[in-house]
Motif scaffolding. Structure first.
Motif, PDB file in Angstrom:
ATOM      1  N   UNK A  72      21.524  11.931   2.506  1.00 38.88           N
ATOM      2  CA  UNK A  72      20.328  12.065   3.421  1.00 38.88           C
ATOM      3  C   UNK A  72      20.338  13.252   4.501  1.00 38.88           C
ATOM      4  N   UNK A  73      21.290  13.530   4.828  1.00 38.79           N
ATOM      5  CA  UNK A  73      21.335  14.467   5.851  1.00 38.79           C
ATOM      6  C   UNK A  73      20.813  15.698   5.241  1.00 38.79           C
ATOM      7  N   UNK A  74      21.111  16.179   3.878  1.00 37.88           N
ATOM      8  CA  UNK A  74      20.554  17.459   3.048  1.00 37.88           C
ATOM      9  C   UNK A  74      18.938  16.999   2.718  1.00 37.88           C
ATOM     10  N   UNK A  75      18.822  15.725   2.570  1.00 39.39           N
ATOM     11  CA  UNK A  75      17.215  15.626   2.243  1.00 39.39           C
ATOM     12  C   UNK A  75      16.366  15.910   3.512  1.00 39.39           C
ATOM     13  N   UNK A  76      16.836  15.459   4.720  1.00 38.58           N
ATOM     14  CA  UNK A  76      16.148  15.622   6.149  1.00 38.58           C
ATOM     15  C   UNK A  76      16.138  17.169   6.305  1.00 38.58           C
ATOM     16  N   UNK A  77      17.474  17.818   5.883  1.00 42.64           N
ATOM     17  CA  UNK A  77      17.224  19.366   5.985  1.00 42.64           C
ATOM     18  C   UNK A  77      16.322  19.830   5.173  1.00 42.64           C
ATOM     19  N   UNK A  78      16.133  19.683   4.126  1.00 48.94           N
ATOM     20  CA  UNK A  78      15.291  20.117   3.038  1.00 48.94           C
ATOM     21  C   UNK A  78      13.857  19.946   3.327  1.00 48.94           C
ATOM     22  N   UNK A  79      13.495  18.661   3.831  1.00 47.10           N
ATOM     23  CA  UNK A  79      12.150  18.252   4.013  1.00 47.10           C
ATOM     24  C   UNK A  79      11.696  19.125   5.298  1.00 47.10           C
ATOM     25  N   UNK A  80      12.638  19.295   6.245  1.00 41.66           N
ATOM     26  CA  UNK A  80      12.276  19.944   7.590  1.00 41.66           C
ATOM     27  C   UNK A  80      12.010  21.589   7.201  1.00 41.66           C
ATOM     28  N   UNK A  81      12.836  22.197   6.346  1.00 43.51           N
ATOM     29  CA  UNK A  81      12.901  23.498   5.678  1.00 43.51           C
ATOM     30  C   UNK A  81      11.321  23.763   5.298  1.00 43.51           C
ATOM     31  N   UNK A  82      11.114  22.820   4.091  1.00 41.72           N
ATOM     32  CA  UNK A  82       9.908  22.763   3.504  1.00 41.72           C
ATOM     33  C   UNK A  82       8.581  22.770   4.384  1.00 41.72           C
ATOM     34  N   UNK A  83       8.795  21.966   5.520  1.00 38.89           N
ATOM     35  CA  UNK A  83       7.535  21.668   6.425  1.00 38.89           C
ATOM     36  C   UNK A  83       7.492  23.109   7.227  1.00 38.89           C
ATOM     37  N   UNK A  84       8.465  23.847   7.487  1.00 38.22           N
ATOM     38  CA  UNK A  84       8.347  25.061   8.275  1.00 38.22           C
ATOM     39  C   UNK A  84       7.863  26.215   7.446  1.00 38.22           C
ATOM     40  N   UNK A  85       7.819  25.938   6.160  1.00 36.58           N
ATOM     41  CA  UNK A  85       7.110  27.061   5.271  1.00 36.58           C
ATOM     42  C   UNK A  85       5.760  26.746   5.468  1.00 36.58           C
ATOM     43  N   UNK A 127      18.426  17.009  24.651  1.00 36.41           N
ATOM     44  CA  UNK A 127      17.740  17.568  23.499  1.00 36.41           C
ATOM     45  C   UNK A 127      18.907  17.974  22.321  1.00 36.41           C
ATOM     46  N   UNK A 128      19.897  18.402  22.618  1.00 33.84           N
ATOM     47  CA  UNK A 128      20.558  18.574  21.630  1.00 33.84           C
ATOM     48  C   UNK A 128      21.093  17.684  20.664  1.00 33.84           C
ATOM     49  N   UNK A 129      21.193  16.208  21.488  1.00 32.12           N
ATOM     50  CA  UNK A 129      21.370  15.176  20.710  1.00 32.12           C
ATOM     51  C   UNK A 129      20.424  14.723  19.686  1.00 32.12           C
ATOM     52  N   UNK A 130      19.145  15.029  20.103  1.00 30.30           N
ATOM     53  CA  UNK A 130      18.090  14.552  19.004  1.00 30.30           C
ATOM     54  C   UNK A 130      18.302  15.449  17.935  1.00 30.30           C
ATOM     55  N   UNK A 131      18.429  16.865  18.362  1.00 34.81           N
ATOM     56  CA  UNK A 131      18.497  17.947  17.224  1.00 34.81           C
ATOM     57  C   UNK A 131      19.684  17.812  16.328  1.00 34.81           C
ATOM     58  N   UNK A 132      20.850  17.212  16.751  1.00 39.09           N
ATOM     59  CA  UNK A 132      22.122  16.992  16.064  1.00 39.09           C
ATOM     60  C   UNK A 132      21.754  15.774  15.104  1.00 39.09           C
ATOM     61  N   UNK A 133      21.015  14.781  15.509  1.00 38.57           N
ATOM     62  CA  UNK A 133      20.686  13.825  14.637  1.00 38.57           C
ATOM     63  C   UNK A 133      19.730  14.178  13.536  1.00 38.57           C
ATOM     64  N   UNK A 134      18.762  15.217  13.802  1.00 34.26           N
ATOM     65  CA  UNK A 134      17.868  15.807  12.675  1.00 34.26           C
ATOM     66  C   UNK A 134      18.631  16.513  11.665  1.00 34.26           C
ATOM     67  N   UNK A 135      19.709  17.226  12.160  1.00 33.74           N
ATOM     68  CA  UNK A 135      20.597  18.315  11.509  1.00 33.74           C
ATOM     69  C   UNK A 135      21.711  17.341  10.479  1.00 33.74           C
ATOM     70  N   UNK A 136      21.720  15.955  11.028  1.00 32.90           N
ATOM     71  CA  UNK A 136      22.652  15.236  10.325  1.00 32.90           C
ATOM     72  C   UNK A 136      24.079  15.416  10.685  1.00 32.90           C
ATOM     73  N   UNK A 137      24.202  16.031  11.901  1.00 35.83           N
ATOM     74  CA  UNK A 137      25.540  16.277  12.644  1.00 35.83           C
ATOM     75  C   UNK A 137      25.847  15.053  13.461  1.00 35.83           C
TER      76      UNK A 137
END
Length: 245
Positions: A72-85, A127-137
């Motif tokens: 799930x963490x890498x799925x989220x990171x992958x989708x976020x990365x593609x969105x940025x493109x 703000x870092x808390x939400x970002x850490x969840x987004x990144x799977x940390x």
């Protein structure tokens, strides 16, 4: 997270070969996903492998299969990365709503006003808390929630209990805050005492989670639900305490 719904929207965005900025050919997609799963072979080898296993060579099918191999963490990171493109060229709002909706705003986030001691730091941490969840940390999420409570209780103590300002441990600080608020309320009105007792109860939940899931104990064992739970507890508890600061 509804990954199938997210993928359906994503594929429609990257399947339009009229715009080469957002179009993901098989080779481009594979190179992109290899950042999150280096064991994925190149296009030719993947197609040969799928043919030997009688698997579909449809881009829709094997794109989904490759995404499905990610945690799930890498799925989220992958989708976020593609969105940025693709975001500079196409609207990604529907996809972002699905991706971010699973992680953010379960409980309204606090905004610590400037007149509160260390307000800027507290806002940065939330703000870092939400970002850490987004990144799977997720371990980091729990640790940040703990740190934010420390700052919140210290701000209350500095303002209302300056004689106790040397207290630094989280649990004793939560009890000082709890007892002081309880005393103030009892002097003016009747109220459900459980509401104030929860200050120390919820603090213990976050403290114990932080101790159990810190990197020094069980590296990367904290799960998404633990991280979200800690974040939501923090925001609920902070709104209660901020009312009295």
């Amino acid at each position: 997270m509804n990954w199938i719904a997210a993928y359906t929207i994503l594929f429609n965005l990257i399947n339009d070969n009229s715009d080469q900025n957002t179009y993901f050919s098989g080779s481009r997609f594979i190179k992109f996903i290899q950042k999150y799963n280096p064991s994925v072979p190149n296009y030719s080898l993947l197609m040969a492998e799928r043919s030997n296993k009688s698997l579909s060579s449809s881009r829709y099918d094997y794109y989904w299969d490759l995404i499905g191999e990610l945690d799930d963490a890498n799925k989220f990171a992958f989708f976020t990365d593609v969105i940025s493109v693709i975001k500079p060229y196409k609207s990604t709002l529907d996809l972002e709503n699905i991706i971010n909706g699973a992680n953010l705003n379960s409980v309204p986030k606090n905004n610590f006003q400037d007149d509160i001691w260390n307000a800027q730091r507290l806002n940065r941490i939330t703000n870092d808390i939400d970002k850490s969840i987004e990144l799977g940390e997720f371990n980091r999420t729990v640790t940040l929630a703990y740190t934010c409570l420390e700052g919140l209780f210290k701000a209350y103590i500095n303002k209302h209990l300056p004689a106790c300002s040397s207290t630094s441990d989280l649990i004793p600080m939560s009890k000082l805050v709890r007892d002081d608020i309880d005393k103030k309320l009892k002097s003016s009105t009747s109220y459900p005492s459980q509401m104030i007792v929860c200050i120390s109860t919820l603090t213990n939940v976050i403290a114990n989670s932080r101790n159990s899931f810190s990197e020094s104990h069980f590296d990367q064992e904290a799960n998404r639900w633990v991280a979200n739970f800690a974040r939501d507890l923090l925001n609920s508890l902070a709104r209660l305490v901020l009312h009295f600061i």
